[in-house]
Design an enzyme around this catalytic site. Structure first.
Site, PDB file in Angstrom:
ATOM      1  N   ARG A 117       0.682  -1.124   0.587  1.00  0.00           N
ATOM      2  CA  ARG A 117       0.332   0.078  -0.110  1.00  0.00           C
ATOM      3  C   ARG A 117       0.881   1.140  -0.025  1.00  0.00           C
ATOM      4  NH1 ARG A 117      -5.162   1.521   2.918  1.00  0.00           N
ATOM      5  NH2 ARG A 117      -6.248   0.265   2.060  1.00  0.00           N
ATOM      6  N   HIS A 144      -7.256   0.298  -6.972  1.00  0.00           N
ATOM      7  CA  HIS A 144      -6.793  -0.002  -6.045  1.00  0.00           C
ATOM      8  C   HIS A 144      -7.922  -1.823  -5.787  1.00  0.00           C
ATOM      9  CE1 HIS A 144      -7.474  -0.798  -1.358  1.00  0.00           C
ATOM     10  NE2 HIS A 144      -8.488  -0.723  -1.072  1.00  0.00           N
ATOM     11  N   GLN A 147      -9.846  -3.602  -3.530  1.00  0.00           N
ATOM     12  CA  GLN A 147     -10.908  -3.013  -3.587  1.00  0.00           C
ATOM     13  C   GLN A 147     -12.837  -3.564  -4.758  1.00  0.00           C
ATOM     14  OE1 GLN A 147     -12.351  -1.258  -0.053  1.00  0.00           O
ATOM     15  NE2 GLN A 147     -14.126  -2.147  -1.037  1.00  0.00           N
ATOM     16  N   ASP A 235     -16.648   7.542  -2.647  1.00  0.00           N
ATOM     17  CA  ASP A 235     -15.588   6.925  -1.564  1.00  0.00           C
ATOM     18  C   ASP A 235     -16.029   8.196  -0.715  1.00  0.00           C
ATOM     19  OD1 ASP A 235     -13.441   6.616  -0.479  1.00  0.00           O
ATOM     20  OD2 ASP A 235     -12.167   6.488  -2.346  1.00  0.00           O
ATOM     21  N   CYS A 275     -16.580   1.815   0.105  1.00  0.00           N
ATOM     22  CA  CYS A 275     -14.953   1.288  -0.111  1.00  0.00           C
ATOM     23  C   CYS A 275     -15.097   1.454   1.952  1.00  0.00           C
ATOM     24  CB  CYS A 275     -13.839   1.425  -0.801  1.00  0.00           C
ATOM     25  SG  CYS A 275     -13.734   3.364  -0.702  1.00  0.00           S
ATOM     26  N   ARG A 303     -13.487  -8.084   0.645  1.00  0.00           N
ATOM     27  CA  ARG A 303     -12.487  -7.476   0.474  1.00  0.00           C
ATOM     28  C   ARG A 303     -11.691  -9.508   1.260  1.00  0.00           C
ATOM     29  NH1 ARG A 303     -10.187  -3.210   0.613  1.00  0.00           N
ATOM     30  NH2 ARG A 303      -7.899  -4.136  -0.049  1.00  0.00           N
TER      31      ARG A 303
HETATM   32  N1  NVA Z   1     -10.215   6.780  -1.453  1.00  0.00           N
HETATM   33  C1  NVA Z   1      -9.076   6.410  -0.941  1.00  0.00           C
HETATM   34  C2  NVA Z   1      -9.636   4.875  -0.297  1.00  0.00           C
HETATM   35  C3  NVA Z   1      -9.563   4.262   1.080  1.00  0.00           C
HETATM   36  C4  NVA Z   1      -9.501   2.967   1.187  1.00  0.00           C
HETATM   37  C5  NVA Z   1      -7.784   6.623   0.562  1.00  0.00           C
HETATM   38  O1  NVA Z   1      -6.972   6.776  -0.914  1.00  0.00           O
HETATM   39  O2  NVA Z   1      -7.454   6.815   1.131  1.00  0.00           O
HETATM   40  N1   CP Z   2     -11.267  -0.138   2.414  1.00  0.00           N
HETATM   41  C1   CP Z   2      -9.954   0.077   2.415  1.00  0.00           C
HETATM   42  O1   CP Z   2      -8.796  -0.390   1.417  1.00  0.00           O
HETATM   43  O2   CP Z   2      -9.699  -0.183   3.451  1.00  0.00           O
HETATM   44  P1   CP Z   2      -8.496  -0.046   4.789  1.00  0.00           P
HETATM   45  O3   CP Z   2      -8.243   1.597   3.885  1.00  0.00           O
HETATM   46  O4   CP Z   2      -9.288   0.593   5.830  1.00  0.00           O
HETATM   47  O5   CP Z   2      -7.410  -0.589   4.505  1.00  0.00           O
END
Ligand code: NVA
Ligand code: CP
Length: 316
Positions: A117, A144, A147, A235, A275, A303
């Site tokens: 990540r 993502h 997701q 989101d 998400c 997930r």
């Molecule tokens: N678009 C959000 C998704 C979090 C799971 C982010 O990147 O923070």
């Molecule tokens: N949806 C998602 O990726 O959640 P987290 O950021 O908590 O991993």
């Protein structure tokens, strides 16, 4: 056959591959991942042990915070008989102490797969190119994919199909929207995206989705995007790394809130997806996310099932 608890035994065309955007897979391969996810979910529900990844280790590299990704990958790996270890930004910062490719080369000497990540997709691609084990994108600035696999699984479970289903995404054209566009293109779902001016998805991603089979419909009118949709998705308005823009975005995105009034434009059986994490009162009202149409916790659970299928197919 027996030892796989009824699952189709590997190897498959997916063995040893990376999952960085989903666009590296064919429609058939996405279907295969979803099929295995359905079977693994049923096995888990029946408490039937299935440990094909005994002795295998997944490294999870986190440059951004996480709840779902961290826990679902760690627990999923454990349930498959393997082990997962998590590396925080205090322990490993991609591109800081060493190059992304050195990080990938070194991790690949110890472990069987890497979940990352991070921010920069190019650094992620460099790490993946150097590591000769599967690398899975656990969220980057542009994508993502895990997701989106869970999103597909949830839509399929709830609405009985993906092909031809109208899905509406309302809000920021971000990583989640990008992966949804790719996932819908690969499975024949029809995606409409409503976004404020200047916050649409990256044109390169739209081009990519078009090349995979479907161009999402883009509009600045949320009602138009939601009209006739069977799944309405949103989101956060400011993603991780965009915290400084949060206040300004609140004003700009206010007309894109998913509330009961907007849900009224969707079909009467439409579900709501997010998400998570969610900000009640911003991108979605509490009435919608905590209401009867919401499937966000099934989506979060999925997930784990979707990622277990991915791990199983990439690592077997
Ligand atoms: N678009 C959000 C998704 C979090 C799971 C982010 O990147 O923070
Ligand atoms: N949806 C998602 O990726 O959640 P987290 O950021 O908590 O991993």
């Amino acid at each position: 056959m027996e030892q796989y608890g009824g699952l189709t035994p590997p190897p498959t065309s997916l063995a040893g591959r990376d999952c960085l955007t989903l666009a590296e897979f064919t429609s058939g391969e996405i279907r295969r991942i979803l099929d295995e996810a359905v079977k693994l979910k049923a096995l888990r529900r029946s408490r039937i042990p299935f440990r094909p990844l005994f002795g295998k280790t997944l490294a999870m590299v986190f440059q951004k915070p996480s709840n779902r990704t961290r826990v679902s990958f760690e627990v999923g790996m454990y349930q498959l008989g393997g082990h997962a270890l998590s590396l925080s930004p205090q322990e490993l910062q991609i591109g800081k102490r060493e190059t992304p490719s050195d990080t990938g080369m070194v991790l690949a000497r110890y472990i069987d797969a890497i979940m990352v990540r991070t921010f920069d997709d190019e650094e992620l691609a460099e790490l993946a190119g150097a590591a000769d084990v599967p690398v899975i994108n656990g969220l980057s600035d542009l994508h993502h994919p895990c997701q989106a696999l869970a999103d597909l699984l949830t839509i399929q479970e709830e609405l009985g199909a993906l092909e031809g289903v109208k899905v509406s995404y309302v809000g920021d054209g971000n990583n989640v929207a990008h992966s949804l566009a790719i996932a819908c293109a690969l499975t024949g779902a029809q995606l409409s995206i409503a976004h404020p001016e200047g916050h649409g998805p990256d044109p390169k991603i739209i081009e990519l989705a078009a090349g995979l089979g479907a161009t999402p419909v883009l509009t600045e009118d949320p009602r138009e995007a939601v009209a006739g949709a069977r799944a309405v998705y949103t989101d956060v308005w400011a993603s991780m790394g965009q915290e400084a823009e949060a206040e300004e975005r609140k004003r700009k995105f206010a007309p894109y809130q998913v509330n009961e009034e907007l849900m009224g434009y969707a079909t009467s059986d439409a579900i709501f997806l997010h998400c998570l994490p969610a900000h009640r009162g911003e991108e979605v009202t509490a009435e919608v996310i905590d209401g009867p149409r919401s499937r966000v916790f099934d989506q979060a659970e999925n997930r784990m099932h979707a990622q277990k299928a991915l791990l199983y197919l990439l690592l077997s």
